[in-house]
Design a protein around this motif. Sequence first.
Motif, mmCIF file in Angstrom:
data_model
loop_
_atom_site.group_PDB
_atom_site.id
_atom_site.type_symbol
_atom_site.label_atom_id
_atom_site.label_comp_id
_atom_site.label_asym_id
_atom_site.label_seq_id
_atom_site.Cartn_x
_atom_site.Cartn_y
_atom_site.Cartn_z
ATOM 1 N N PRO A 32 0.812 -1.224 0.000
ATOM 2 C CA PRO A 32 0.000 0.000 0.000
ATOM 3 C C PRO A 32 0.844 1.273 0.000
ATOM 4 N N TRP A 35 1.863 1.791 -3.796
ATOM 5 C CA TRP A 35 0.859 2.300 -4.733
ATOM 6 C C TRP A 35 0.350 3.683 -4.354
ATOM 7 N N ASN A 36 0.369 4.025 -3.071
ATOM 8 C CA ASN A 36 -0.029 5.376 -2.682
ATOM 9 C C ASN A 36 1.009 6.413 -3.097
ATOM 10 N N ARG A 40 0.132 9.133 -6.045
ATOM 11 C CA ARG A 40 0.144 10.572 -5.711
ATOM 12 C C ARG A 40 1.182 11.310 -6.555
ATOM 13 N N LEU A 124 -6.649 2.723 -8.839
ATOM 14 C CA LEU A 124 -6.314 4.129 -8.616
ATOM 15 C C LEU A 124 -6.426 4.999 -9.872
ATOM 16 N N TYR A 127 -6.450 8.859 -9.625
ATOM 17 C CA TYR A 127 -5.207 9.618 -9.530
ATOM 18 C C TYR A 127 -4.616 9.925 -10.898
ATOM 19 N N ASN A 146 -14.981 0.314 1.508
ATOM 20 C CA ASN A 146 -13.703 -0.329 1.177
ATOM 21 C C ASN A 146 -13.798 -1.865 1.180
ATOM 22 N N ALA A 182 -3.726 2.847 5.010
ATOM 23 C CA ALA A 182 -3.892 3.238 3.599
ATOM 24 C C ALA A 182 -5.221 3.957 3.394
ATOM 25 N N TYR A 185 -5.310 7.596 4.366
ATOM 26 C CA TYR A 185 -4.671 8.500 3.408
ATOM 27 C C TYR A 185 -5.447 8.586 2.097
ATOM 28 N N GLU A 186 -5.958 7.449 1.632
ATOM 29 C CA GLU A 186 -6.603 7.409 0.326
ATOM 30 C C GLU A 186 -7.974 8.078 0.321
ATOM 31 N N THR A 190 -8.906 11.035 -2.290
ATOM 32 C CA THR A 190 -9.823 10.741 -3.388
ATOM 33 C C THR A 190 -11.024 11.678 -3.363
#
Length: 204
Positions: A32, A35-36, A40, A124, A127, A146, A182, A185-186, A190
């Motif tokens: 995670p 990919w974050n 970003r 994602l 993004y 989620n 995750a 933050y996501e 988003t």
Amino acid sequence: QVDVTAMAWLFGYVDVTDSGFIAAVLSIAFNPLFWNVVARWEHKTRALSRVFGSPRAACYCLGAVILVLNCVRSHCFTEAMKSQPKLEGLNCCWAYYMGLAVLAVGTLFVITSFLALGFTGTFLGDYFGILKDAKVTSFPFSVLDNPMYWGSTAIYLGWSLMHASPAGLLLTAVVAISYTIAMLYEGPFTEEIYRQKQKEAKNK
């Protein structure tokens, strides 16, 4: 929330210094984070979109990398379970079938989440500027937030129960914690992406 008493009990059955266990923890935490950070960075710079020629191609590439990393994580998870002893109290038919049921529910959530979101929605695409017209509210999003993350966690939990593995149960807790971080933050990021989309639409 993770039961601290249960965690302490599990630590008594698991060698956390085992190299296989450490590799599994690192792979769980890395995915995670990877990919974050990449998503970003793409949202800020559009660098991957330029390299691959389009946002969609870049998103598909990142998705493929994430899938490979998830396979590596699952392999490390399974190997860590194999290298550690089973828990006698769970090494029975009822625990096996309960684990199988949990794994089946988790798989259902993962598959239906993917079908509801599509490839770019799952990996994602927001993004990369590939935005949906409206928030997805169909099953399984109608029953919990989620579902992809919680479904994946359930798969690991079921797999651990089927193998009567204390190490697997502890690693599942690590999965849950990494996904919770995750999501913290996501989620807001988003939502901000879609707020900006709505703001731009109003200004036109």
